[in-house]
Design a protein around this motif. Structure first.
Motif, short mmCIF file in Angstrom:
data_model
loop_
_atom_site.label_atom_id
_atom_site.label_comp_id
_atom_site.label_asym_id
_atom_site.label_seq_id
_atom_site.Cartn_x
_atom_site.Cartn_y
_atom_site.Cartn_z
N LYS A 178 67.08 23.25 -13.05
CA LYS A 178 67.57 24.33 -13.92
C LYS A 178 68.10 23.80 -15.25
O LYS A 178 68.56 24.57 -16.09
CB LYS A 178 68.67 25.14 -13.20
N TYR A 228 67.44 25.19 -18.82
CA TYR A 228 68.10 26.38 -19.34
C TYR A 228 69.23 26.04 -20.32
O TYR A 228 69.62 26.88 -21.14
CB TYR A 228 68.63 27.25 -18.20
N TYR A 285 67.86 35.37 -17.40
CA TYR A 285 67.05 34.15 -17.44
C TYR A 285 66.91 33.52 -16.04
O TYR A 285 67.89 33.38 -15.32
CB TYR A 285 67.68 33.13 -18.39
N GLY A 286 65.66 33.18 -15.70
CA GLY A 286 65.41 32.49 -14.44
C GLY A 286 65.05 33.43 -13.31
O GLY A 286 65.80 33.53 -12.33
N ARG A 287 63.91 34.09 -13.42
CA ARG A 287 63.54 35.07 -12.38
C ARG A 287 63.45 34.42 -11.00
O ARG A 287 63.86 35.02 -10.00
CB ARG A 287 62.22 35.74 -12.74
N GLU A 288 62.93 33.20 -10.94
CA GLU A 288 62.81 32.53 -9.64
C GLU A 288 64.18 32.39 -8.98
O GLU A 288 64.35 32.63 -7.78
CB GLU A 288 62.16 31.16 -9.82
N PHE A 332 63.94 40.49 -17.38
CA PHE A 332 63.71 39.09 -17.05
C PHE A 332 63.00 38.40 -18.21
O PHE A 332 62.00 38.91 -18.72
CB PHE A 332 62.86 38.95 -15.79
N GLU A 383 62.27 34.16 -20.05
CA GLU A 383 62.32 32.73 -19.76
C GLU A 383 62.58 31.87 -20.99
O GLU A 383 63.16 30.80 -20.88
CB GLU A 383 61.00 32.28 -19.10
N THR A 384 62.14 32.30 -22.16
CA THR A 384 62.30 31.47 -23.36
C THR A 384 63.27 32.10 -24.34
O THR A 384 63.53 33.31 -24.29
CB THR A 384 60.95 31.26 -24.06
#
Length: 299
Positions: A111, A114, A238-241, A268, A270-271
């Motif tokens: 992680k 991030y 941030y960080g759907r997983e 959701f 990511e960038t």
């Protein structure tokens, strides 16, 4: 008539009276704590009975100083205090003494990107133009601590922007990170007042992977919007997983305890670019809606 000077005030300032009181002749009466000015008596202000006053002071101080600093709105960033910067991730894994610690360190390392995303997002937000009334918009605001919070403040500092840190007194040491602007660095006793200040000026919120504190801040924000106590604003998750693993949002819908449309309260991403674009698109739609409203149009 000859122009006359009108005095700005006729009563002395509180700080001047306090200075005068401290010069009082030493007598048995003046030496007793009862004689101290109430607002200059620390022991008195820290009594349990004065909690409502301390609440008010903790609400007022940041509000007044942020207003004086010309802060019109903030971009709030929540996230873990444990995710390392990418350059420190390998050292964290190497320092793990047990297999369990190594697994945790590996997950934190996964992680660590991030940190950089939060830093880049802060850089983008800090380039927002000053509004017509001279207020600065989307000033980056974090909890003022390490990790994701540090990345947020650091990103703003990268581009020469001031940035806010809302720290809190904890049983273990909690100091502001090096990137918070000193005159915008605040310390709180009450979590409730700290969380209120996170949202009073917030016009966008980014939530990165985190623990109990991040969950608390994120779900209180969702609750305030869901119940109509607060207007909608862009919420970037941030960080759907990570979030799909730790929170089963769909199960909440399936169980009927939240409505399907509540899933639209956040997005959701990511960038940094994706997140900032969503914020810009959101307020472009908002501006168009307000323009149509001014013309009396329904849509």
């Amino acid at each position: 008539m000859k122009k006359q000077e009108i005095p700005e005030r006729v009563f002395p300032k509180a700080k001047d009276d306090a200075a005068a009181a401290n010069q009082a002749k030493l007598l048995p009466q003046t030496a007793d704590p009862a004689y101290r000015l109430a607002y200059d008596d620390r022991d008195f202000l820290l009594r349990d009975d004065l909690r409502p006053v301390r609440f008010q002071l903790e609400l007022l101080k940041p509000e007044l100083l942020l207003e004086e600093a010309g802060i019109g709105s903030t971009f709030v960033m929540y996230g873990s205090a444990r995710i390392p910067p990418p350059e420190n991730a390998d050292a964290m894994v190497a320092a793990a003494a047990t297999e369990t610690q190594k697994k945790i360190a590996e997950r934190l390392k996964a992680k660590s990107h991030y940190y950089q995303v939060a830093r880049e997002l802060a850089q983008l937000a800090s380039g927002a133009p000053v509004s017509e009334d001279g207020k600065r918009q989307f000033v980056v605001c974090s909890g003022g601590g390490p990790s994701i919070m540090e990345a947020a403040n650091r990103g703003a500092r990268d581009v020469g922007a001031e940035t806010i840190g809302l720290n809190i007194v904890l049983p273990f040491e909690q100091a502001p990170n090096d990137y918070v602007t000193p005159h915008l660095s605040f310390n709180f006793h009450y979590f409730a007042l700290r969380k209120m200040h996170f949202l009073l000026r917030a016009r966008a919120v980014a939530v990165f992977p985190g623990g109990f504190g991040t969950f608390d801040e994120f779900f209180e924000l969702l609750t305030l919007i869901q119940t109509g106590k607060m207007a909608m604003l862009p919420i970037l998750l941030y960080g759907r997983e990570f979030w799909d693993k730790v929170v089963n949002f769909e199960a909440l819908v399936d169980e009927g305890v939240v409505a399907p449309q509540d899933m639209d309260l956040f997005r959701f991403v990511e960038t940094a670019e994706e997140g900032w674009q969503h914020v810009q698109d959101y307020y472009q739609r908002y501006s168009e809606k307000q323009w149509r409203k001014g013309r009396g149009e329904k849509k």
